[in-house]
Design an enzyme around this catalytic site. Structure first.
Site, mmCIF file in Angstrom:
data_model
loop_
_atom_site.group_PDB
_atom_site.id
_atom_site.type_symbol
_atom_site.label_atom_id
_atom_site.label_comp_id
_atom_site.label_asym_id
_atom_site.label_seq_id
_atom_site.Cartn_x
_atom_site.Cartn_y
_atom_site.Cartn_z
ATOM 1 N N ASP A 148 111.796 -16.588 34.713
ATOM 2 C CA ASP A 148 111.671 -17.379 33.482
ATOM 3 C C ASP A 148 110.410 -16.932 32.749
ATOM 4 O OD1 ASP A 148 113.948 -18.907 33.984
ATOM 5 O OD2 ASP A 148 112.833 -20.484 35.020
ATOM 6 N N ASP A 170 119.373 -19.460 30.784
ATOM 7 C CA ASP A 170 119.232 -20.914 30.712
ATOM 8 C C ASP A 170 119.670 -21.440 29.350
ATOM 9 O OD1 ASP A 170 118.127 -20.934 33.259
ATOM 10 O OD2 ASP A 170 116.062 -20.911 32.542
#
Length: 198
Positions: A148, A170
Site C-alpha cells: 500500500d 483497494d
C-alpha cells in the site's frame, strides 16, 4: 431492459443476452480487470523502487496527496491486520465466484462492476501469494503482505485522524463494491433483467 407482460399480467423475464452480447460483456469485464491488475502491479513495483528506502513520504500535493510505503497484512485499507491467511482465501473465493457468476452476465453495468472487483481482488491476491513473507518454498504460504502506498488528505481527513493508506486494487474493490450495492438496490440483475419492473 423491461420485463415482458404475459397474458393476465404475469411478469415474464426477458430472454438473456445473446451469445454475441455476452462475449462482448465478458470482453469488457476481462479488459477492465486486466487494466486494473496491470496498473496495480506497475504502481506497486514503482512504489517499492521509489519509496522503500525513503525517509518520510513523497509529497505530491501538500495536505492532499502523498505516497508512503507500508506492507499490509490485513484487508483493504488495513482492516483486519494479522488475519492474512483468512483474507488470502477470501480473495481467492471472490475471484472464483466472479468467474462463475460471469457465465450468466447480461448487463453492462455489472460487467463494469465485476471487472473492478476481479482486477482488484486478483491484484491483492497476487501479493498474498508471492510477496514476503509468502512465496514459493517458504513455510508462510498464503501470507504475503500487500503493498500500500497512496495516502490522501494526510492529517486533514474529516471525522477520523487519517484515511488508511491504500493501493489501486483497494480502490477498485471499494468502487466495485459500492456499484454492486447500488445496482442490487436498484433491482438490476447480473443477467440483464431488472426486478420490480413490469
Amino acid at each position: 431492459m423491461r420485463d415482458l407482460q404475459a397474458e393476465g399480467g404475469t411478469p415474464v423475464a426477458p430472454q438473456g443476452a445473446s451469445r454475441r452480447d455476452r462475449r462482448l460483456l465478458l470482453t469488457v469485464l476481462g479488459a477492465l480487470a486486466a487494466v486494473i491488475y496491470v496498473s496495480d502491479l506497475a504502481t506497486k513495483t514503482w512504489a517499492l523502487g521509489a519509496l522503500e528506502d525513503r525517509q518520510g513520504p513523497l509529497v505530491v500535493l501538500p495536505g492532499v496527496l502523498q505516497f508512503r510505503l507500508i506492507f499490509n497484512s490485513g484487508a483493504a485499507f488495513s482492516i483486519g491486520t494479522g488475519m492474512t491467511i483468512v483474507f488470502t482465501f477470501i480473495a481467492a473465493g471472490v475471484v472464483i465466484a466472479i468467474l462463475r457468476t460471469a457465465r450468466t452476465l447480461g448487463s453492462r453495468p455489472w460487467a463494469f462492476t465485476l471487472g473492478l472487483l476481479l482486477g482488484g481482488a486478483f491484484g491483492n491476491l497476487t501479493d498474498r501469494l508471492l510477496r514476503y513473507p509468502s512465496g514459493f518454498g517458504r513455510s508462510t504460504q498464503f501470507q504475503g503482505h500487500v503493498v500500500d502506498f497512496i495516502e490522501v488528505l494526510p492529517g486533514n481527513f474529516p471525522v477520523i485522524d487519517y484515511f488508511p493508506i491504500f493501493n489501486i486494487a483497494d480502490s477498485a474493490i471499494v468502487c466495485g463494491g459500492i456499484l454492486a450495492v447500488v445496482l442490487a438496490w436498484r433491482g438490476y440483475q447480473i443477467d440483464g433483467t431488472r426486478e420490480g419492473k413490469g
